[in-house]
Design a protein around this motif. Structure first.
Motif, PDB file in Angstrom:
ATOM      1  N   MET A  95       0.865  -1.178   0.000  1.00  0.00           N
ATOM      2  CA  MET A  95       0.000   0.000   0.000  1.00  0.00           C
ATOM      3  C   MET A  95       0.901   1.227   0.000  1.00  0.00           C
ATOM      4  O   MET A  95       1.931   1.245   0.684  1.00  0.00           O
ATOM      5  N   LEU A  96       0.518   2.216  -0.768  1.00  0.00           N
ATOM      6  CA  LEU A  96       1.253   3.486  -0.757  1.00  0.00           C
ATOM      7  C   LEU A  96       0.433   4.510   0.018  1.00  0.00           C
ATOM      8  O   LEU A  96      -0.758   4.705  -0.267  1.00  0.00           O
ATOM      9  N   ILE A  97       1.075   5.132   0.983  1.00  0.00           N
ATOM     10  CA  ILE A  97       0.383   6.124   1.803  1.00  0.00           C
ATOM     11  C   ILE A  97       1.015   7.491   1.563  1.00  0.00           C
ATOM     12  O   ILE A  97       2.217   7.655   1.730  1.00  0.00           O
ATOM     13  N   ALA A 107      -3.148   5.371   9.225  1.00  0.00           N
ATOM     14  CA  ALA A 107      -3.353   4.365   8.171  1.00  0.00           C
ATOM     15  C   ALA A 107      -2.192   3.379   8.154  1.00  0.00           C
ATOM     16  O   ALA A 107      -2.388   2.165   8.017  1.00  0.00           O
ATOM     17  N   ALA A 108      -0.975   3.892   8.319  1.00  0.00           N
ATOM     18  CA  ALA A 108       0.203   3.020   8.304  1.00  0.00           C
ATOM     19  C   ALA A 108       0.179   2.084   9.509  1.00  0.00           C
ATOM     20  O   ALA A 108       0.500   0.890   9.403  1.00  0.00           O
ATOM     21  N   ASP A 109      -0.216   2.607  10.642  1.00  0.00           N
ATOM     22  CA  ASP A 109      -0.333   1.801  11.857  1.00  0.00           C
ATOM     23  C   ASP A 109      -1.326   0.655  11.625  1.00  0.00           C
ATOM     24  O   ASP A 109      -1.042  -0.525  11.870  1.00  0.00           O
ATOM     25  N   GLU A 135       2.590  10.497  -9.631  1.00  0.00           N
ATOM     26  CA  GLU A 135       2.800   9.407 -10.594  1.00  0.00           C
ATOM     27  C   GLU A 135       4.174   8.771 -10.404  1.00  0.00           C
ATOM     28  O   GLU A 135       4.329   7.546 -10.520  1.00  0.00           O
ATOM     29  N   LEU A 136       5.171   9.591 -10.089  1.00  0.00           N
ATOM     30  CA  LEU A 136       6.507   9.043  -9.809  1.00  0.00           C
ATOM     31  C   LEU A 136       6.452   7.999  -8.693  1.00  0.00           C
ATOM     32  O   LEU A 136       7.000   6.900  -8.820  1.00  0.00           O
ATOM     33  N   ALA A 137       5.776   8.353  -7.609  1.00  0.00           N
ATOM     34  CA  ALA A 137       5.696   7.439  -6.459  1.00  0.00           C
ATOM     35  C   ALA A 137       4.899   6.183  -6.818  1.00  0.00           C
ATOM     36  O   ALA A 137       5.302   5.055  -6.505  1.00  0.00           O
ATOM     37  N   VAL A 138       3.777   6.377  -7.479  1.00  0.00           N
ATOM     38  CA  VAL A 138       2.925   5.220  -7.813  1.00  0.00           C
ATOM     39  C   VAL A 138       3.657   4.286  -8.773  1.00  0.00           C
ATOM     40  O   VAL A 138       3.635   3.056  -8.620  1.00  0.00           O
ATOM     41  N   SER A 139       4.356   4.865  -9.743  1.00  0.00           N
ATOM     42  CA  SER A 139       5.064   4.015 -10.721  1.00  0.00           C
ATOM     43  C   SER A 139       6.237   3.307 -10.063  1.00  0.00           C
ATOM     44  O   SER A 139       6.602   2.203 -10.453  1.00  0.00           O
ATOM     45  N   ALA A 145      -2.939  -0.564  -3.457  1.00  0.00           N
ATOM     46  CA  ALA A 145      -3.864   0.522  -3.101  1.00  0.00           C
ATOM     47  C   ALA A 145      -3.053   1.729  -2.650  1.00  0.00           C
ATOM     48  O   ALA A 145      -1.945   1.588  -2.126  1.00  0.00           O
ATOM     49  N   VAL A 146      -3.625   2.896  -2.879  1.00  0.00           N
ATOM     50  CA  VAL A 146      -2.999   4.154  -2.474  1.00  0.00           C
ATOM     51  C   VAL A 146      -3.973   4.871  -1.547  1.00  0.00           C
ATOM     52  O   VAL A 146      -5.175   4.917  -1.820  1.00  0.00           O
ATOM     53  N   PHE A 147      -3.440   5.427  -0.467  1.00  0.00           N
ATOM     54  CA  PHE A 147      -4.287   6.153   0.484  1.00  0.00           C
ATOM     55  C   PHE A 147      -3.977   7.644   0.441  1.00  0.00           C
ATOM     56  O   PHE A 147      -2.833   8.063   0.644  1.00  0.00           O
ATOM     57  N   VAL A 148      -5.003   8.419   0.152  1.00  0.00           N
ATOM     58  CA  VAL A 148      -4.875   9.876   0.058  1.00  0.00           C
ATOM     59  C   VAL A 148      -5.967  10.508   0.924  1.00  0.00           C
ATOM     60  O   VAL A 148      -7.103  10.032   0.947  1.00  0.00           O
TER      61      VAL A 148
END
Lengths: 393, 393
Positions: A95-97, A107-109, A135-139, A145-148
């Motif tokens: 997961m990317l936070i 969320a990370a916890d 996009e840099l981070a996601v790629s 899943a990404v949490f925003v």
């Protein structure tokens, strides 16, 4: 009896009336409060199912979505976050936070406890991030899943969301968005913006009591849930059960007993959504925009700096005001409560000790509340400065 | 707008008044309902902390315990079960579940999701188990925790608990007890009976609304939680956080922000506990005993059989009545609701299709309710028999 009846319970309940202009909860309308005192109904009565169906319809409107899997969890907003993570991610997945404040830490916890691997995209606190860095981070991480956070209430930051869904989907992930402090007050379009999981707080701009948390899953998120290799780790959050209880799947499926929903909170949320439907989303967004503009102009006239520098990224609900030099938050908060009955709040996480946070949302998003809060702030800061002077002497 | 305001939300809220004489929720008293409509307060206001402290004291009285770690979870009763398991057991540890009805199945489901190994002690449905067979099972499996239901509402069974704690402790485990459908109505002594984790439902004999779940942990259970090797898998249930928020540990520790507790449900539970303290536990137990005796005698006079054969093991709150030959539950339930406004319920799990369940608890544990329910049952069964006759012709 080993343990005797406690004396403090033998006194009548006495509650102060507060004007809740902190980051939430906000006050409930009289109509919502009136609904709360209605006698309870059973959790599988036809009338309860009817109310749940009405809430679903109201939430689809509030989220601007046609998602079938739209319902409310019987828990506070933090439960929405934990349910979002627990349903669309499995142990060992990543997961990317986006780290923009305290909700990212939470969320990370939560993800870590469930054995989900977490990567962070760092951001400057109080500054919205752009599509390119996203996009840099996601790629790089290719997260499942990404949490925003749409409304980072710890900083008063509104993160623009247009375009994020396309990027997340391009790399095969799902986009989870927290709108706890924005839904109903800030324009939001779950479907048009390609958001896969979104939850909000009942007790902020919507104006219902806390304890019941709206959440919605896109068809892609629903598919992920229904094709998991392992069950959702928490029965209480399990959308394969909750979706049937809320009649979100095949309408011919019987609605099972999953848990005892709180009739009281269902009444409150139903009425809050009814008021939103009557006012209309566009009108509610405009009201929050007008009041926050008036409030921010008033702050600027008085020389206050806001924690979020770019005006277009300031939340309309919660404003984080930089503490004037040499003034502390505590005397301001105490004075506002004692003299004005107003709730102000200090910072949280990265803003702790740096700001005063003020919320104008739901029934408190009025011009009159903006005026009152400005007057209260003037006096409270004057008082805090005098305290400071005294302690310097 | 892509999604328009739903028409069904533009109609006023209209709720029927029901007499909730099923297995729960029960009705709330007028005093509790009056408290629910009070304006909300913030989740970290001093007045909220005061109410939470009063609830803790009231729960220690209701559970008959001096446990420090006594509080209420912001979720329904199922959350209490999941929190109990998730806090005192770790992945890979083993748990013994006494299989006496549907709650055992749910407990096994929850434990399995968290990677806890489950063994079962089988029992005959509707029959209380004895100390000897219990010790045999505990000594065989040597579980880290044992789950027993005090009030098996699916069968109307009350399981005696005296002596179980000693057996579980002798083999090094902790005893978890579900009192969802009994606390406040049946004698219960957490400390004297050596119970390590106990939770109950707010919406049954206590008479508060659903959505807030009392729970208490013995010093041994607390120690287990504080010395876990891995964090509690669910942040929302994590007693190391909730215990600080509820000020259960060192009182000098600041109370952190964990989640937004529902002021509304806090008011309701506080008032329900105040009413229990005013009436007194012994008086409440006696009232439930008298009403259930009257009700059971009325049933016996009419020739009904109860699912639980031994009178001393019948719950005083929820009674499971065997369906007369050739009569189905559905017409009885429908008739009672349509003509008497009374909620009756069918069986659940092992009793599904076999019984009608009737609950007399909290404000509904009165002689008048017992009479009304008997009258309603007479007529409803007569009606169901006539349906049956017609369908046989």
């Amino acid at each position: 009896m080993e343990v005797e009846p406690p004396k403090e319970l033998l006194k009548p309940l006495q509650l102060p009336q507060r004007i809740l202009t902190g980051p939430g909860p906000s006050n409930c309308s009289q109509r919502v409060l009136k609904a709360l005192e209605q006698q309870v109904l059973g959790h599988t009565h036809p009338e309860m199912f009817q109310l749940m169906d009405e809430i679903k319809a109201g939430l689809r409107y509030a989220f601007q979505t046609k998602n079938n899997l739209t319902l409310a969890i019987s828990a506070s907003g933090h439960g929405g976050l934990e349910a979002a993570i627990g349903n669309v991610l499995e142990r060992g997945e990543n997961m990317l936070i986006v780290k923009a404040g305290i909700w990212a830490e939470r969320a990370a916890d939560m993800a870590g406890r469930l054995g989900i691997r977490v990567d962070f995209m760092e951001t400057e606190f109080g500054v919205a991030f752009g599509l390119r860095e996203f996009e840099l981070a996601v790629s790089e991480y290719r997260p499942k899943a990404v949490f925003v956070v749409h409304s980072e209430s710890s900083a008063g930051l509104k993160q623009p969301l247009e375009g994020l869904g396309d990027i997340v989907h391009k790399y095969g992930g799902l986009l989870i968005v927290d709108t706890v402090a924005s839904l109903g007050a800030e324009p939001f379009f779950a479907d048009a913006w390609g958001i896969d999981v979104v939850y909000t707080g009942s007790q902020k701009a919507l104006g219902a009591p806390a304890g019941i948390t709206p959440i919605s899953f896109s068809p892609a998120a629903e598919k992920k849930i229904l094709t998991r290799k392992s069950p959702v780790p928490v029965f209480y959050w399990d959308m394969t059960w909750l979706g049937r209880y809320w009649n979100c799947f095949d309408p011919r499926t019987p609605r099972p007993y999953h848990h005892t929903i709180s009739a009281t909170l269902v009444y409150g949320l139903r009425e809050a959504l009814a008021q939103l439907a009557e006012e209309g989303l566009a009108a509610s967004w405009a009201r929050h925009a007008n009041v926050s503009q008036k409030f921010h102009e008033g702050l600027a006239r008085r020389g206050y700096q806001l924690f979020v520098k770019q005006p277009q990224h300031r939340l309309k609900t919660v404003t984080a005001i930089m503490l004037p030099d040499g003034v502390e938050a505590q005397p301001i908060i105490r004075y506002a409560m004692d003299r004005y009955n107003l709730e102000f709040s200090g910072g949280l996480g990265p803003t702790a000790g740096k700001v005063i946070r003020i919320g104008l949302m739901g029934v408190n998003a009025t011009s009159g509340h903006a005026d009152l809060v400005l007057r209260g702030l003037d006096d409270a800061v004057k008082y805090a400065k005098s305290c400071q002077l005294k302690s310097n002497i």
